[in-house]
Scaffold this motif. Structure first.
Motif, PDB file in Angstrom:
ATOM      1  N   ASP A 199      -9.078   1.375  -9.403  1.00 16.08           N
ATOM      2  CA  ASP A 199      -7.735   1.106  -9.916  1.00 16.08           C
ATOM      3  C   ASP A 199      -6.764   0.681  -8.824  1.00 16.08           C
ATOM      4  O   ASP A 199      -5.643   0.280  -9.114  1.00 16.08           O
ATOM      5  N   VAL A 200      -7.175   0.798  -7.558  1.00 12.16           N
ATOM      6  CA  VAL A 200      -6.259   0.575  -6.447  1.00 12.16           C
ATOM      7  C   VAL A 200      -6.774  -0.525  -5.526  1.00 12.16           C
ATOM      8  O   VAL A 200      -7.952  -0.882  -5.539  1.00 12.16           O
ATOM      9  N   ARG A 201      -5.855  -1.050  -4.728  1.00  7.19           N
ATOM     10  CA  ARG A 201      -6.202  -1.973  -3.649  1.00  7.19           C
ATOM     11  C   ARG A 201      -5.461  -1.553  -2.388  1.00  7.19           C
ATOM     12  O   ARG A 201      -4.372  -0.960  -2.453  1.00  7.19           O
ATOM     13  N   ARG A 202      -6.040  -1.907  -1.258  1.00  2.35           N
ATOM     14  CA  ARG A 202      -5.416  -1.565   0.013  1.00  2.35           C
ATOM     15  C   ARG A 202      -4.352  -2.611   0.327  1.00  2.35           C
ATOM     16  O   ARG A 202      -4.656  -3.789   0.512  1.00  2.35           O
ATOM     17  N   VAL A 203      -3.112  -2.180   0.348  1.00  2.00           N
ATOM     18  CA  VAL A 203      -1.988  -3.093   0.550  1.00  2.00           C
ATOM     19  C   VAL A 203      -1.063  -2.512   1.607  1.00  2.00           C
ATOM     20  O   VAL A 203      -1.075  -1.312   1.901  1.00  2.00           O
ATOM     21  N   SER A 204      -0.228  -3.368   2.159  1.00  2.00           N
ATOM     22  CA  SER A 204       0.752  -2.916   3.125  1.00  2.00           C
ATOM     23  C   SER A 204       1.887  -2.231   2.397  1.00  2.00           C
ATOM     24  O   SER A 204       2.494  -2.787   1.472  1.00  2.00           O
ATOM     25  N   SER A 224      -1.886  -1.413  -9.178  1.00  2.00           N
ATOM     26  CA  SER A 224      -1.220  -2.659  -9.543  1.00  2.00           C
ATOM     27  C   SER A 224       0.097  -2.355 -10.261  1.00  2.00           C
ATOM     28  O   SER A 224       0.244  -1.299 -10.894  1.00  2.00           O
ATOM     29  N   PRO A 225       1.073  -3.267 -10.211  1.00  2.00           N
ATOM     30  CA  PRO A 225       2.281  -3.100 -11.041  1.00  2.00           C
ATOM     31  C   PRO A 225       1.952  -2.944 -12.528  1.00  2.00           C
ATOM     32  O   PRO A 225       2.752  -2.381 -13.288  1.00  2.00           O
ATOM     33  N   LEU A 226       0.781  -3.434 -12.941  1.00  2.00           N
ATOM     34  CA  LEU A 226       0.385  -3.312 -14.348  1.00  2.00           C
ATOM     35  C   LEU A 226       0.170  -1.861 -14.751  1.00  2.00           C
ATOM     36  O   LEU A 226       0.284  -1.510 -15.931  1.00  2.00           O
ATOM     37  N   TRP A 227      -0.155  -1.006 -13.796  1.00  2.00           N
ATOM     38  CA  TRP A 227      -0.362   0.416 -14.073  1.00  2.00           C
ATOM     39  C   TRP A 227       0.890   1.036 -14.682  1.00  2.00           C
ATOM     40  O   TRP A 227       0.866   1.623 -15.764  1.00  2.00           O
ATOM     41  N   ASN A 228       1.999   0.905 -13.973  1.00  2.00           N
ATOM     42  CA  ASN A 228       3.252   1.493 -14.455  1.00  2.00           C
ATOM     43  C   ASN A 228       3.865   0.706 -15.602  1.00  2.00           C
ATOM     44  O   ASN A 228       4.719   1.230 -16.320  1.00  2.00           O
ATOM     45  N   GLY A 266       6.449  12.675  -8.986  1.00  2.00           N
ATOM     46  CA  GLY A 266       5.466  12.807  -7.922  1.00  2.00           C
ATOM     47  C   GLY A 266       6.147  13.095  -6.597  1.00  2.00           C
ATOM     48  O   GLY A 266       7.365  13.330  -6.541  1.00  2.00           O
ATOM     49  N   PRO A 267       5.403  13.098  -5.499  1.00  2.00           N
ATOM     50  CA  PRO A 267       5.991  13.380  -4.191  1.00  2.00           C
ATOM     51  C   PRO A 267       7.121  12.410  -3.859  1.00  2.00           C
ATOM     52  O   PRO A 267       6.924  11.190  -3.866  1.00  2.00           O
ATOM     53  N   ALA A 268       8.296  12.954  -3.567  1.00  2.00           N
ATOM     54  CA  ALA A 268       9.453  12.114  -3.289  1.00  2.00           C
ATOM     55  C   ALA A 268       9.250  11.254  -2.057  1.00  2.00           C
ATOM     56  O   ALA A 268       9.847  10.176  -1.939  1.00  2.00           O
ATOM     57  N   GLU A 269       8.392  11.710  -1.143  1.00  2.00           N
ATOM     58  CA  GLU A 269       8.159  10.978   0.101  1.00  2.00           C
ATOM     59  C   GLU A 269       7.261   9.753  -0.100  1.00  2.00           C
ATOM     60  O   GLU A 269       7.106   8.943   0.820  1.00  2.00           O
ATOM     61  N   LEU A 270       6.666   9.620  -1.276  1.00  2.00           N
ATOM     62  CA  LEU A 270       5.684   8.554  -1.514  1.00  2.00           C
ATOM     63  C   LEU A 270       6.147   7.616  -2.621  1.00  2.00           C
ATOM     64  O   LEU A 270       5.424   7.357  -3.583  1.00  2.00           O
ATOM     65  N   ARG A 271       7.355   7.090  -2.477  1.00  2.00           N
ATOM     66  CA  ARG A 271       7.884   6.198  -3.502  1.00  2.00           C
ATOM     67  C   ARG A 271       7.029   4.942  -3.657  1.00  2.00           C
ATOM     68  O   ARG A 271       6.997   4.324  -4.719  1.00  2.00           O
ATOM     69  N   GLU A 272       6.353   4.542  -2.562  1.00  2.00           N
ATOM     70  CA  GLU A 272       5.506   3.358  -2.648  1.00  2.00           C
ATOM     71  C   GLU A 272       4.263   3.610  -3.503  1.00  2.00           C
ATOM     72  O   GLU A 272       3.568   2.665  -3.883  1.00  2.00           O
ATOM     73  N   LEU A 273       3.989   4.876  -3.820  1.00  2.00           N
ATOM     74  CA  LEU A 273       2.854   5.223  -4.675  1.00  2.00           C
ATOM     75  C   LEU A 273       3.331   5.798  -6.018  1.00  2.00           C
ATOM     76  O   LEU A 273       2.649   6.620  -6.629  1.00  2.00           O
ATOM     77  N   GLU A 274       4.471   5.345  -6.472  1.00  2.00           N
ATOM     78  CA  GLU A 274       5.027   5.856  -7.730  1.00  2.00           C
ATOM     79  C   GLU A 274       4.051   5.632  -8.880  1.00  2.00           C
ATOM     80  O   GLU A 274       3.444   4.571  -9.009  1.00  2.00           O
ATOM     81  N   GLY A 275       3.905   6.647  -9.710  1.00  2.00           N
ATOM     82  CA  GLY A 275       3.010   6.574 -10.854  1.00  2.00           C
ATOM     83  C   GLY A 275       1.599   7.041 -10.566  1.00  2.00           C
ATOM     84  O   GLY A 275       0.782   7.134 -11.488  1.00  2.00           O
ATOM     85  N   LEU A 291     -10.034   3.398 -14.757  1.00  2.00           N
ATOM     86  CA  LEU A 291      -9.791   2.893 -16.098  1.00  2.00           C
ATOM     87  C   LEU A 291     -10.423   1.512 -16.259  1.00  2.00           C
ATOM     88  O   LEU A 291     -10.933   1.166 -17.323  1.00  2.00           O
ATOM     89  N   LEU A 292     -10.383   0.722 -15.166  1.00  2.00           N
ATOM     90  CA  LEU A 292     -10.904  -0.637 -15.171  1.00  2.00           C
ATOM     91  C   LEU A 292     -11.826  -0.829 -13.972  1.00  2.00           C
ATOM     92  O   LEU A 292     -11.794  -0.049 -13.018  1.00  2.00           O
TER      93      LEU A 292
END
Length: 226
Positions: free
Chosen positions: A84-89, A101-105, A114-123, A50-51
């Motif tokens: 749209d993404v960055r490599r983060v811990s 980014s938090p701006l996405w959501n 989405g996959p319940a196991e991937l809460r860190e990738l919500e949205g 998108l950006l």
């Protein structure tokens, strides 16, 4: 940017991809042309990138401004591309991941299915049903983006594959459409995501996916069934 709007059967679906460059001048014109062609589009899917930088708030302002009235008139369903993404811990087992980014959501009201196991990738993955159409927004960065950490990528691929099988194998939708950023079949030289195709292609065939919308190549193409 390119714009492809369905013009045959209801409901009409708008498909936009790789806005990222020219957000001030080119992007608004593309959006206007798309909605002039299909003013009754029920919703719009965005096939990633998108950006140019998904973490830049100024670019988000230009992206939304370019959508104009369409930003509020119809729902928008995006999938993240490599820009749209960055490599983060992730702070979980598997190490560093590619996350939006938090701006996405903050800009999209996406269903948290989405996959319940991937809460860190919500949205970054979701499924939407509308009048006989099931739209699956699939983040394929873990399948094609080499910046994904090896162990993290394996964990994400496993979770997303299991989720994809569940959402494609359930429900009563007449049509199944998958939206992803990296191309299943690329039309640009020196691009061939064979590992991603080998992982996802059999699933698309098994569950009779009718259409895969993709971006990344900055080119328009369409194929008969391969």
């Amino acid at each position: 940017p390119d714009a492809r709007f369905g013009v045959h059967d209801e409901p009409r679906v708008g498909s936009l991809g790789d806005a990222q460059s020219g957000l001030d001048k080119k992007w608004p014109a593309v959006v206007r042309a798309a909605f002039a062609q299909a003013p009754d589009a029920r919703f719009v899917v965005h096939a990633g990138d998108l950006l140019s930088d998904g973490y830049d708030s100024g670019s988000w302002g230009a992206f939304v401004a370019g959508l104009g009235d369409a930003a509020a008139a119809v729902p928008h369903i995006p999938v993240p591309g490599n820009n749209d993404v960055r490599r983060v811990s992730a702070g979980v087992e598997g190490g560093r991941v590619l996350r939006v980014s938090p701006l996405w959501n903050a800009h999209f009201a996406l269903p948290p299915n989405g996959p319940a196991e991937l809460r860190e990738l919500e949205g970054q993955n979701c499924v939407v049903d509308y009048q006989g159409v099931r739209i699956v927004a699939l983040d394929v960065n873990a399948f094609a983006n080499e910046e994904f950490g090896r162990s993290a990528g394996a964990r994400v691929r496993e979770a997303e594959t299991a989720w994809l099988r569940r959402v494609l194998g359930s429900g009563s939708a007449r049509w199944r459409i998958v939206v992803q950023h990296y191309p299943h079949y690329s039309v640009v030289k020196k691009r061939d995501y064979a590992a991603m195709r080998a992982a996802l292609g059999p699933i698309y065939d098994e569950f009779g996916v009718d259409l895969v919308l993709q971006g990344h190549d900055h080119a328009y193409s369409r194929t008969y069934k391969v």
